[in-house]
Write a protein that holds these residues in place. Structure first.
Motif, PDB file in Angstrom:
ATOM      1  N   ILE A   1      28.731  38.984  45.141  1.00 55.42           N
ATOM      2  CA  ILE A   1      27.794  38.977  44.044  1.00 55.42           C
ATOM      3  C   ILE A   1      26.369  39.975  43.676  1.00 55.42           C
ATOM      4  N   LYS A   2      26.384  41.176  43.846  1.00 60.74           N
ATOM      5  CA  LYS A   2      26.016  42.296  42.625  1.00 60.74           C
ATOM      6  C   LYS A   2      26.446  42.240  41.766  1.00 60.74           C
ATOM      7  N   ARG A   3      27.838  41.343  41.345  1.00 64.00           N
ATOM      8  CA  ARG A   3      28.722  41.635  39.932  1.00 64.00           C
ATOM      9  C   ARG A   3      28.565  40.323  39.498  1.00 64.00           C
ATOM     10  N   LEU A   4      28.047  39.509  39.520  1.00 58.56           N
ATOM     11  CA  LEU A   4      28.237  38.382  38.723  1.00 58.56           C
ATOM     12  C   LEU A   4      28.109  37.800  37.199  1.00 58.56           C
ATOM     13  N   ASP A   5      27.584  39.127  36.665  1.00 54.23           N
ATOM     14  CA  ASP A   5      27.333  39.299  35.149  1.00 54.23           C
ATOM     15  C   ASP A   5      29.101  38.935  34.729  1.00 54.23           C
ATOM     16  N   SER A   6      29.604  39.669  35.510  1.00 55.81           N
ATOM     17  CA  SER A   6      31.624  39.830  35.324  1.00 55.81           C
ATOM     18  C   SER A   6      31.692  38.416  35.621  1.00 55.81           C
ATOM     19  N   SER A   7      32.658  37.809  34.524  1.00 59.03           N
ATOM     20  CA  SER A   7      33.597  36.904  35.405  1.00 59.03           C
ATOM     21  C   SER A   7      34.603  36.393  36.400  1.00 59.03           C
ATOM     22  N   VAL A   8      35.315  37.821  35.781  1.00 58.21           N
ATOM     23  CA  VAL A   8      36.175  38.271  37.134  1.00 58.21           C
ATOM     24  C   VAL A   8      35.486  38.117  38.371  1.00 58.21           C
ATOM     25  N   ALA A   9      33.882  38.673  38.857  1.00 62.60           N
ATOM     26  CA  ALA A   9      33.833  38.394  39.277  1.00 62.60           C
ATOM     27  C   ALA A   9      33.266  37.670  40.528  1.00 62.60           C
ATOM     28  N   VAL A  10      33.321  36.300  39.230  1.00 55.23           N
ATOM     29  CA  VAL A  10      32.423  35.195  39.534  1.00 55.23           C
ATOM     30  C   VAL A  10      33.480  34.154  39.949  1.00 55.23           C
ATOM     31  N   TRP A  11      35.285  34.656  39.307  1.00 51.57           N
ATOM     32  CA  TRP A  11      35.949  33.810  40.069  1.00 51.57           C
ATOM     33  C   TRP A  11      36.314  34.404  41.374  1.00 51.57           C
ATOM     34  N   SER A  12      36.721  35.320  41.445  1.00 55.17           N
ATOM     35  CA  SER A  12      36.540  36.840  43.100  1.00 55.17           C
ATOM     36  C   SER A  12      36.093  35.957  43.682  1.00 55.17           C
ATOM     37  N   ALA A  13      34.681  35.625  43.474  1.00 54.99           N
ATOM     38  CA  ALA A  13      33.732  34.886  44.998  1.00 54.99           C
ATOM     39  C   ALA A  13      33.802  33.261  44.794  1.00 54.99           C
TER      40      ALA A  13
ATOM     41  N   GLN B   1      46.087  37.340  47.913  1.00 53.48           N
ATOM     42  CA  GLN B   1      44.709  37.204  47.974  1.00 53.48           C
ATOM     43  C   GLN B   1      43.693  38.013  48.748  1.00 53.48           C
ATOM     44  N   TRP B   2      44.162  39.217  49.245  1.00 59.31           N
ATOM     45  CA  TRP B   2      43.607  40.404  48.822  1.00 59.31           C
ATOM     46  C   TRP B   2      42.888  40.905  48.117  1.00 59.31           C
ATOM     47  N   MET B   3      43.681  40.331  47.503  1.00 63.17           N
ATOM     48  CA  MET B   3      43.931  41.511  45.608  1.00 63.17           C
ATOM     49  C   MET B   3      42.438  40.683  44.607  1.00 63.17           C
ATOM     50  N   ILE B   4      43.253  39.272  44.832  1.00 65.00           N
ATOM     51  CA  ILE B   4      41.772  38.132  43.948  1.00 65.00           C
ATOM     52  C   ILE B   4      40.855  38.136  44.691  1.00 65.00           C
ATOM     53  N   ILE B   5      40.782  38.617  46.261  1.00 67.17           N
ATOM     54  CA  ILE B   5      39.316  38.257  46.363  1.00 67.17           C
ATOM     55  C   ILE B   5      38.355  40.018  46.422  1.00 67.17           C
ATOM     56  N   THR B   6      38.952  41.114  46.087  1.00 64.42           N
ATOM     57  CA  THR B   6      39.201  42.515  46.138  1.00 64.42           C
ATOM     58  C   THR B   6      38.447  42.841  44.284  1.00 64.42           C
ATOM     59  N   ILE B   7      39.144  42.356  43.402  1.00 68.89           N
ATOM     60  CA  ILE B   7      39.359  42.743  42.450  1.00 68.89           C
ATOM     61  C   ILE B   7      38.242  42.588  41.393  1.00 68.89           C
ATOM     62  N   GLY B   8      37.177  41.725  41.785  1.00 63.61           N
ATOM     63  CA  GLY B   8      36.014  41.570  40.683  1.00 63.61           C
ATOM     64  C   GLY B   8      35.000  42.605  41.080  1.00 63.61           C
ATOM     65  N   ILE B   9      34.790  43.490  43.199  1.00 64.63           N
ATOM     66  CA  ILE B   9      34.029  44.361  42.803  1.00 64.63           C
ATOM     67  C   ILE B   9      33.885  45.281  42.259  1.00 64.63           C
ATOM     68  N   ASN B  10      34.862  45.852  41.314  1.00 62.56           N
ATOM     69  CA  ASN B  10      35.143  47.434  40.384  1.00 62.56           C
ATOM     70  C   ASN B  10      34.867  46.836  39.338  1.00 62.56           C
TER      71      ASN B  10
ATOM     72  N   PHE C   1      34.049  48.669  34.280  1.00 68.09           N
ATOM     73  CA  PHE C   1      35.924  48.846  33.184  1.00 68.09           C
ATOM     74  C   PHE C   1      35.229  47.574  32.202  1.00 68.09           C
ATOM     75  N   GLU C   2      34.244  46.784  33.062  1.00 64.56           N
ATOM     76  CA  GLU C   2      34.167  45.287  31.577  1.00 64.56           C
ATOM     77  C   GLU C   2      33.336  46.381  30.522  1.00 64.56           C
ATOM     78  N   ARG C   3      32.445  46.760  31.233  1.00 68.25           N
ATOM     79  CA  ARG C   3      31.099  47.528  30.530  1.00 68.25           C
ATOM     80  C   ARG C   3      32.071  47.964  29.493  1.00 68.25           C
ATOM     81  N   LYS C   4      32.854  49.077  29.895  1.00 67.40           N
ATOM     82  CA  LYS C   4      33.085  50.541  29.339  1.00 67.40           C
ATOM     83  C   LYS C   4      34.444  49.521  28.476  1.00 67.40           C
ATOM     84  N   ILE C   5      34.682  48.595  28.265  1.00 70.87           N
ATOM     85  CA  ILE C   5      35.866  48.298  26.982  1.00 70.87           C
ATOM     86  C   ILE C   5      34.455  47.281  26.364  1.00 70.87           C
TER      87      ILE C   5
END
Length: 395
Positions: free
Chosen positions: A338-350, A377-386, A390-394
């Motif tokens: 929820i804290k990272r919902l400005d990332s589309s990856v976190a959005v889809w993970s959620a 499934q656990w990878m899908i769920i957790t990818i958005g956390i970090n 990384f997306e900002r750094k790119i």
């Protein structure tokens, strides 16, 4: 942060190997013994590589993210509960127990991995090739929409595999060029067709939850953080309501609808309602600590089936104590997403997280019952956390 980025840059070879193993793991549920052996070896290699990845991070003095403290605590408590259950009940061998602990380590490390766009796109493309082969096989098999399973043992496994694959394609679509998007859109399209061909209702329900969740986030974003609470509550209510309405007018009506649209009854004599009702009685006899690691429904009641519900299975094994820790783990992950919902990856993970939780009301794929899917499934769920940093750094 520089040391962390350097670590991930030097360890990209581990990530690539793990991502490729994700595909090989699925061979464990095929109809052919040689492929099953490959899938078994691959799954064990996945656990070993993830353990090496964690150890390498410790040796390289990679910092532990304090934001993940609650996840660390939940996993630590979970390992303790399952370890005590293993020692006190002795229903499974040491290898069974070690595999489960390695899965917990996999979950821990997956919450810390900062995967890049190229890693996710790599998975999307590799799985895309797999889906193309499955699609061609489906055409060659006669375009059946009645339980297509290809080389796998049953259509339900193929359905949940395609469901997991869908996540990586959606992310790849988001971060691709215009020409690439045309190709990935085609892959998503045939992916959905194949899911329909399996006729797996639970996966279709999970996809429906993802679509609704995405709409809620788009138009009612303030309400979205509370969708997790609603899903958990509705999941638990569903367990009781489903069994109670079986012989009511509502139950008969819903059963007829299921027969009409899916060709399968919602209720039948040996189905979930019968199993769940009997398991409720057994759980009430030992509610706090359960019956021990490795205990299945067939060990408690007369049935040849599993509990077909991840929440019930956890309570059967480690009781309400383990179940509370499980919910705490899920909630801790949800709060970080929820804290990272400005990332589309976190959005889809959620959104997929919510879909997976609803799917677990019908199946058991988050832990030892199905490691090849659990890892995905656990990878899908957790990818958005970090992914956010990384997306900002790119950018």
């Amino acid at each position: 942060m520089r040391s962390n980025n350097k670590f991930y840059g030097n360890s990209s070879v581990y990530l690539v190997q793990i991502l490729i193993l994700l595909i090989l793991n699925t061979m464990v549920r095929t109809q052919y013994d040689v492929l099953v052996s490959i899938g078994t070896i691959s799954t064990n290699l996945t656990f070993i590589l993830m353990l090496i990845f964690l150890v390498k991070g410790i040796i390289d003095k990679r910092q532990f993210d304090l934001n993940l403290n609650r996840i660390y605590l939940a996993l630590f408590l979970y390992m303790i509960v399952y370890s005590i259950s293993y020692i006190t009940t002795l229903q499974v061998d040491a290898f069974y127990y070690i595999q489960l602990i390695l899965l917990f380590i996999f979950i821990l490390e997956s919450t810390r991995m900062n995967m890049g766009i190229m890693n996710i796109k790599l998975v999307g493309y590799i799985m895309g090739i797999t889906v193309v082969f499955l699609f061609i096989h489906w055409i060659a098999s006669g375009l059946s929409f009645d339980g297509f399973k290809s080389i796998f043992r049953n259509p339900n496994y193929l359905a949940v595999l395609l469901f997991c694959v869908l996540y990586f394609k959606i992310i790849a679509f988001k971060y691709s060029s215009s020409m690439e998007k045309v190709y990935i859109a085609f892959l998503i399209f045939i992916n959905l067709i194949l899911i329909f061909a399996t006729n797996a209702r639970s996966v279709l329900v999970a996809i429906g939850v993802i679509v609704v969740s995405r709409v809620v986030l788009q138009y009612y974003s303030k309400f979205f953080p509370y969708v997790f609470h609603m899903v958990i509550i509705l999941n638990l209510l569903f367990l009781f309501i489903y069994t109670k309405i079986q012989n009511s007018h509502v139950g008969v009506y819903l059963n007829d609808l299921s027969l009409h649209f899916f060709g399968k009854p919602l209720y039948h004599d040996s189905g979930r309602s019968v199993i769940w009702e009997q398991l409720f009685q057994k759980i009430s006899e030992n509610p706090l600590f359960g019956y021990g690691l490795g205990t299945n429904a067939k060990d408690l009641i007369v049935t040849n089936y599993t509990a077909h519900n991840q929440f019930l299975q956890i309570i059967i094994e480690v009781g309400m104590v383990g179940f509370v820790i499980f919910i705490f783990l899920l909630y801790s992950i949800w709060k970080l997403l929820i804290k990272r919902l400005d990332s589309s990856v976190a959005v889809w993970s959620a959104c997929f997280f919510l879909g997976i939780l609803v799917y677990e009301n019908f199946e058991m794929t988050l832990f030892q019952n199905n490691y090849s899917i659990a890892i995905l499934q656990w990878m899908i769920i957790t990818i958005g956390i970090n992914f956010k940093n990384f997306e900002r750094k790119i950018d």
